[in-house]
Design a protein around this motif. Structure first.
Motif, PDB file in Angstrom:
ATOM      1  N   SER A  15       0.822  -1.212   0.000  1.00 56.03           N
ATOM      2  CA  SER A  15       0.000   0.000   0.000  1.00 56.03           C
ATOM      3  C   SER A  15       0.851   1.254   0.000  1.00 56.03           C
ATOM      4  O   SER A  15       2.052   1.222  -0.162  1.00 56.03           O
ATOM      5  CB  SER A  15      -0.903  -0.016   1.226  1.00 56.03           C
ATOM      6  N   ASP A  16       0.181   2.359   0.263  1.00 53.31           N
ATOM      7  CA  ASP A  16       0.847   3.652   0.308  1.00 53.31           C
ATOM      8  C   ASP A  16       1.370   3.991   1.706  1.00 53.31           C
ATOM      9  O   ASP A  16       1.618   5.143   2.010  1.00 53.31           O
ATOM     10  CB  ASP A  16      -0.115   4.742  -0.165  1.00 53.31           C
ATOM     11  N   LEU A  17       1.555   2.984   2.547  1.00 51.66           N
ATOM     12  CA  LEU A  17       2.011   3.233   3.909  1.00 51.66           C
ATOM     13  C   LEU A  17       3.497   3.530   3.991  1.00 51.66           C
ATOM     14  O   LEU A  17       3.960   4.122   4.950  1.00 51.66           O
ATOM     15  CB  LEU A  17       1.704   2.016   4.802  1.00 51.66           C
ATOM     16  N   PHE A  18       4.243   3.085   3.016  1.00 51.11           N
ATOM     17  CA  PHE A  18       5.685   3.224   3.055  1.00 51.11           C
ATOM     18  C   PHE A  18       6.158   4.151   1.947  1.00 51.11           C
ATOM     19  O   PHE A  18       5.606   4.162   0.858  1.00 51.11           O
ATOM     20  CB  PHE A  18       6.351   1.852   2.922  1.00 51.11           C
ATOM     21  N   TYR A  64       8.054  13.206   6.011  1.00 50.97           N
ATOM     22  CA  TYR A  64       7.766  12.193   7.027  1.00 50.97           C
ATOM     23  C   TYR A  64       6.603  12.632   7.916  1.00 50.97           C
ATOM     24  O   TYR A  64       5.667  11.875   8.144  1.00 50.97           O
ATOM     25  CB  TYR A  64       9.011  11.929   7.876  1.00 50.97           C
ATOM     26  N   GLU A  65       6.667  13.866   8.410  1.00 49.30           N
ATOM     27  CA  GLU A  65       5.630  14.347   9.317  1.00 49.30           C
ATOM     28  C   GLU A  65       4.262  14.435   8.648  1.00 49.30           C
ATOM     29  O   GLU A  65       3.243  14.185   9.280  1.00 49.30           O
ATOM     30  CB  GLU A  65       6.022  15.710   9.894  1.00 49.30           C
ATOM     31  N   GLU A  66       4.243  14.748   7.361  1.00 46.60           N
ATOM     32  CA  GLU A  66       2.975  14.883   6.645  1.00 46.60           C
ATOM     33  C   GLU A  66       2.379  13.549   6.211  1.00 46.60           C
ATOM     34  O   GLU A  66       1.161  13.418   6.134  1.00 46.60           O
ATOM     35  CB  GLU A  66       3.168  15.761   5.403  1.00 46.60           C
ATOM     36  N   LYS A  67       3.216  12.561   5.899  1.00 45.24           N
ATOM     37  CA  LYS A  67       2.696  11.334   5.291  1.00 45.24           C
ATOM     38  C   LYS A  67       3.020  10.033   6.014  1.00 45.24           C
ATOM     39  O   LYS A  67       2.321   9.048   5.816  1.00 45.24           O
ATOM     40  CB  LYS A  67       3.220  11.213   3.861  1.00 45.24           C
ATOM     41  N   TYR A  68       4.076   9.999   6.816  1.00 41.90           N
ATOM     42  CA  TYR A  68       4.549   8.708   7.320  1.00 41.90           C
ATOM     43  C   TYR A  68       4.773   8.643   8.822  1.00 41.90           C
ATOM     44  O   TYR A  68       5.355   7.684   9.308  1.00 41.90           O
ATOM     45  CB  TYR A  68       5.843   8.317   6.597  1.00 41.90           C
ATOM     46  N   ASN A  69       4.323   9.611   9.571  1.00 41.81           N
ATOM     47  CA  ASN A  69       4.529   9.556  11.018  1.00 41.81           C
ATOM     48  C   ASN A  69       3.685   8.424  11.614  1.00 41.81           C
ATOM     49  O   ASN A  69       2.750   7.933  10.977  1.00 41.81           O
ATOM     50  CB  ASN A  69       4.239  10.914  11.661  1.00 41.81           C
ATOM     51  N   PRO A  70       3.988   7.977  12.830  1.00 44.36           N
ATOM     52  CA  PRO A  70       3.276   6.834  13.412  1.00 44.36           C
ATOM     53  C   PRO A  70       1.763   7.010  13.487  1.00 44.36           C
ATOM     54  O   PRO A  70       1.013   6.057  13.257  1.00 44.36           O
ATOM     55  CB  PRO A  70       3.872   6.713  14.818  1.00 44.36           C
ATOM     56  N   LYS A  71       1.280   8.197  13.787  1.00 41.08           N
ATOM     57  CA  LYS A  71      -0.168   8.420  13.891  1.00 41.08           C
ATOM     58  C   LYS A  71      -0.842   8.155  12.541  1.00 41.08           C
ATOM     59  O   LYS A  71      -1.858   7.457  12.467  1.00 41.08           O
ATOM     60  CB  LYS A  71      -0.440   9.844  14.355  1.00 41.08           C
ATOM     61  N   ILE A  72      -0.279   8.690  11.485  1.00 37.61           N
ATOM     62  CA  ILE A  72      -0.837   8.482  10.145  1.00 37.61           C
ATOM     63  C   ILE A  72      -0.693   7.017   9.738  1.00 37.61           C
ATOM     64  O   ILE A  72      -1.620   6.415   9.196  1.00 37.61           O
ATOM     65  CB  ILE A  72      -0.161   9.421   9.127  1.00 37.61           C
ATOM     66  N   PHE A  73       0.474   6.428   9.982  1.00 38.95           N
ATOM     67  CA  PHE A  73       0.739   5.032   9.634  1.00 38.95           C
ATOM     68  C   PHE A  73      -0.315   4.106  10.244  1.00 38.95           C
ATOM     69  O   PHE A  73      -0.952   3.325   9.550  1.00 38.95           O
ATOM     70  CB  PHE A  73       2.140   4.654  10.117  1.00 38.95           C
ATOM     71  N   TRP A  74      -0.518   4.215  11.567  1.00 36.21           N
ATOM     72  CA  TRP A  74      -1.466   3.317  12.228  1.00 36.21           C
ATOM     73  C   TRP A  74      -2.912   3.645  11.860  1.00 36.21           C
ATOM     74  O   TRP A  74      -3.751   2.748  11.776  1.00 36.21           O
ATOM     75  CB  TRP A  74      -1.253   3.326  13.734  1.00 36.21           C
ATOM     76  N   HIS A  75      -3.205   4.892  11.606  1.00 40.68           N
ATOM     77  CA  HIS A  75      -4.550   5.252  11.164  1.00 40.68           C
ATOM     78  C   HIS A  75      -4.866   4.543   9.837  1.00 40.68           C
ATOM     79  O   HIS A  75      -5.967   4.008   9.659  1.00 40.68           O
ATOM     80  CB  HIS A  75      -4.679   6.772  11.020  1.00 40.68           C
ATOM     81  N   LYS A  76      -3.912   4.551   8.921  1.00 41.38           N
ATOM     82  CA  LYS A  76      -4.123   3.889   7.628  1.00 41.38           C
ATOM     83  C   LYS A  76      -4.276   2.379   7.797  1.00 41.38           C
ATOM     84  O   LYS A  76      -5.099   1.759   7.119  1.00 41.38           O
ATOM     85  CB  LYS A  76      -2.967   4.194   6.675  1.00 41.38           C
ATOM     86  N   ILE A  77      -3.517   1.775   8.684  1.00 39.25           N
ATOM     87  CA  ILE A  77      -3.641   0.333   8.920  1.00 39.25           C
ATOM     88  C   ILE A  77      -5.022   0.009   9.491  1.00 39.25           C
ATOM     89  O   ILE A  77      -5.691  -0.916   9.033  1.00 39.25           O
ATOM     90  CB  ILE A  77      -2.531  -0.177   9.859  1.00 39.25           C
ATOM     91  N   ILE A  78      -5.466   0.778  10.478  1.00 42.73           N
ATOM     92  CA  ILE A  78      -6.783   0.537  11.079  1.00 42.73           C
ATOM     93  C   ILE A  78      -7.876   0.734  10.036  1.00 42.73           C
ATOM     94  O   ILE A  78      -8.832  -0.043   9.967  1.00 42.73           O
ATOM     95  CB  ILE A  78      -6.978   1.434  12.318  1.00 42.73           C
ATOM     96  N   LYS A  80      -7.627   0.240   6.827  1.00 46.82           N
ATOM     97  CA  LYS A  80      -7.600  -0.927   5.938  1.00 46.82           C
ATOM     98  C   LYS A  80      -8.223  -2.151   6.610  1.00 46.82           C
ATOM     99  O   LYS A  80      -8.912  -2.923   5.973  1.00 46.82           O
ATOM    100  CB  LYS A  80      -6.177  -1.231   5.487  1.00 46.82           C
ATOM    101  N   MET A  81      -7.983  -2.309   7.920  1.00 53.91           N
ATOM    102  CA  MET A  81      -8.574  -3.437   8.635  1.00 53.91           C
ATOM    103  C   MET A  81     -10.084  -3.296   8.697  1.00 53.91           C
ATOM    104  O   MET A  81     -10.803  -4.279   8.545  1.00 53.91           O
ATOM    105  CB  MET A  81      -7.979  -3.531  10.047  1.00 53.91           C
ATOM    106  N   GLU A  82     -10.588  -2.086   8.900  1.00 53.83           N
ATOM    107  CA  GLU A  82     -12.028  -1.855   8.981  1.00 53.83           C
ATOM    108  C   GLU A  82     -12.690  -2.116   7.637  1.00 53.83           C
ATOM    109  O   GLU A  82     -13.765  -2.716   7.568  1.00 53.83           O
ATOM    110  CB  GLU A  82     -12.313  -0.430   9.466  1.00 53.83           C
ATOM    111  N   ILE A  83     -12.060  -1.696   6.566  1.00 60.20           N
ATOM    112  CA  ILE A  83     -12.607  -1.945   5.230  1.00 60.20           C
ATOM    113  C   ILE A  83     -12.658  -3.435   4.951  1.00 60.20           C
ATOM    114  O   ILE A  83     -13.641  -3.969   4.480  1.00 60.20           O
ATOM    115  CB  ILE A  83     -11.775  -1.221   4.145  1.00 60.20           C
ATOM    116  N   LYS A  84     -11.588  -4.147   5.295  1.00 65.50           N
ATOM    117  CA  LYS A  84     -11.516  -5.592   5.048  1.00 65.50           C
ATOM    118  C   LYS A  84     -12.517  -6.345   5.938  1.00 65.50           C
ATOM    119  O   LYS A  84     -13.046  -7.369   5.559  1.00 65.50           O
ATOM    120  CB  LYS A  84     -10.107  -6.097   5.305  1.00 65.50           C
ATOM    121  N   ASN A  85     -12.785  -5.809   7.127  1.00 54.77           N
ATOM    122  CA  ASN A  85     -13.668  -6.466   8.082  1.00 54.77           C
ATOM    123  C   ASN A  85     -15.149  -6.300   7.704  1.00 54.77           C
ATOM    124  O   ASN A  85     -15.985  -7.041   8.174  1.00 54.77           O
ATOM    125  CB  ASN A  85     -13.405  -5.921   9.486  1.00 54.77           C
ATOM    126  N   ASP A  86     -15.485  -5.310   6.888  1.00 51.12           N
ATOM    127  CA  ASP A  86     -16.882  -5.071   6.496  1.00 51.12           C
ATOM    128  C   ASP A  86     -17.412  -6.140   5.572  1.00 51.12           C
ATOM    129  O   ASP A  86     -16.847  -6.857   4.913  1.00 51.12           O
ATOM    130  CB  ASP A  86     -17.020  -3.701   5.811  1.00 51.12           C
TER     131      ASP A  86
END
Length: 86
Positions: A15-18, A64-78, A80-86
């Motif tokens: 994905s676009d996480l990295f 990094y701060e705009e696109k890849y910081n931990p808050k944004i990273f984990w938000h995107k993972i969650i 993706k998990m919510e979309i997959k879980n639906d």
């Protein structure tokens, strides 16, 4: 919700996480080098041009701060998990 290894590798790692070469630009966000000799030459160069080194460092940090910081990273993972879980 259980995450399998295949979920992680196919949905998250591709994905676009990295950062990729689409978002990171050598000489703008980081300094690229080919080998130890090249690295040494670039260290010498940027030691003599600290303003240029600082400019590259700030641009990389801002990206990094705009696109890849931990808050944004984990938000995107969650997300993706919510979309997959639906």
């Amino acid at each position: 919700y259980e995450i399998s290894r295949s979920d992680w590798s196919s949905d998250v790692c591709s994905s676009d996480l990295f950062p990729s070469h689409d978002t990171l630009t050598p000489g703008t966000h980081y300094v690229e080098y080919e080998n130890q000799f090249d690295l040494l030459e670039k260290i010498k160069y940027f030691c003599s041009k600290p303003e240029e080194a600082q400019h590259i460092a700030k641009a990389g940090k801002q990206l990094y701060e705009e696109k890849y910081n931990p808050k944004i990273f984990w938000h995107k993972i969650i997300e993706k998990m919510e979309i997959k879980n639906d």
